[in-house]
Design an enzyme around this catalytic site. Structure first.
Site, short mmCIF file in Angstrom:
data_model
loop_
_atom_site.label_atom_id
_atom_site.label_comp_id
_atom_site.label_asym_id
_atom_site.label_seq_id
_atom_site.Cartn_x
_atom_site.Cartn_y
_atom_site.Cartn_z
CB CYS A 1 3.32 -0.11 -0.11
SG CYS A 1 2.54 -1.07 -1.84
CG ASP B 1 2.12 1.32 3.45
OD1 ASP B 1 0.99 2.40 2.78
OD2 ASP B 1 2.31 0.63 3.75
#
Length: 262
Positions: free
Chosen positions: A170, A177
């Site tokens: 992120c 992620d």
């Protein structure tokens, strides 16, 4: 409805155009269609009698919307309804639809599901060839599109490939992620080892979910030049939300059921 709060102000829009220009996409003539599919697992509000209500929501955001929504701001926005009363579910959906449409400047659809309505949903997997179990050496975790290669034989094939090893980060929180990536194409054969190295090279890359998928589509499209291409990601849940973007230049219909890690 009670507790008059300007919930909309919690939302943080992120322009799609800036990233698309960065990867040299023509914003007026995108090479793909697609949607960003959000699943909300922690959604609650109050009915008119003050009794808490819960549901699972599926939200689809059109790829032609001007903005995406930063997921942390979206979580704060959703939680701002926890103590708000609504006369019925339609009123609640209308508020969400109006706010989110305004935020993204584009088309959106929202559906609420009771737990009974989805309790029989099964966990599935992508179909095709999993490229994860190759005996290859990985030496770079820095985004490297030049890893992509086609095989030497000049034969047009149709192939469905997927990996569960994808990780990006992120750009706001630098948190990981995790995702499974599905790639379907018709064209010259893509070298599986090169594709896996390329996807793993995102491991230190900071970009939003939607931006990663558009970058992957664009790289494969430009370097491997398939006749048809679809890229679909199902990201693991964070803060009660999973995001599942897809991009395609053909007639592609993604399945919407959970993978094992979701």
């Amino acid at each position: 409805m009670s507790l008059k709060i300007n919930n909309f102000n919690f939302l943080r829009p992120i322009s799609r155009k800036k990233h698309r220009k960065k990867i040299k996409l023509n914003c007026l003539n995108l090479p793909f269609k697609g949607k960003d599919i959000w699943t909300l697992y922690e959604l609650s509000w109050l009915n008119k009698n003050g009794l808490p209500q819960i549901a699972i929501a599926k939200i689809e955001i059109d790829v032609n919307s001007a903005n995406i929504i930063e997921s942390k701001s979206f979580k704060i926005y959703i939680n701002s309804f926890n103590q708000m009363k609504f006369n019925n579910n339609i009123d609640f959906i209308n508020i969400l639809t109006n706010d989110l449409t305004k935020c993204i400047c584009g088309q959106i659809s929202i559906k609420l599901f009771s737990l009974d309505a989805i309790k029989n949903e099964t966990i599935t997997d992508f179909h095709g060839i999993c490229i994860d179990n190759q005996n290859i050496k990985i030496e770079s975790y820095k985004y490297t599109p030049s890893f992509l290669m086609i095989n030497s034989e000049r034969k047009i094939i149709k192939e469905d490939l997927y990996t569960h090893l994808f990780k990006s980060n992120c750009p706001v929180t630098q948190q990981p992620d995790w995702a499974s990536i599905y790639i379907a194409y018709t064209g010259l054969s893509i070298n599986h080892a090169s594709l896996l190295r390329y996807l793993i090279s995102f491991r230190s890359h900071n970009e939003f979910h939607e931006e990663c998928i558009e970058r992957i589509f664009n790289d494969i499209n430009n370097i491997c030049k398939p006749e048809e291409l679809s890229v679909y990601a199902r990201y693991t849940r964070r803060g009660g939300i999973d995001i599942n973007p897809w991009r395609s230049n053909t007639n592609f219909s993604p399945f919407l059921t959970r993978l094992a890690r979701q």
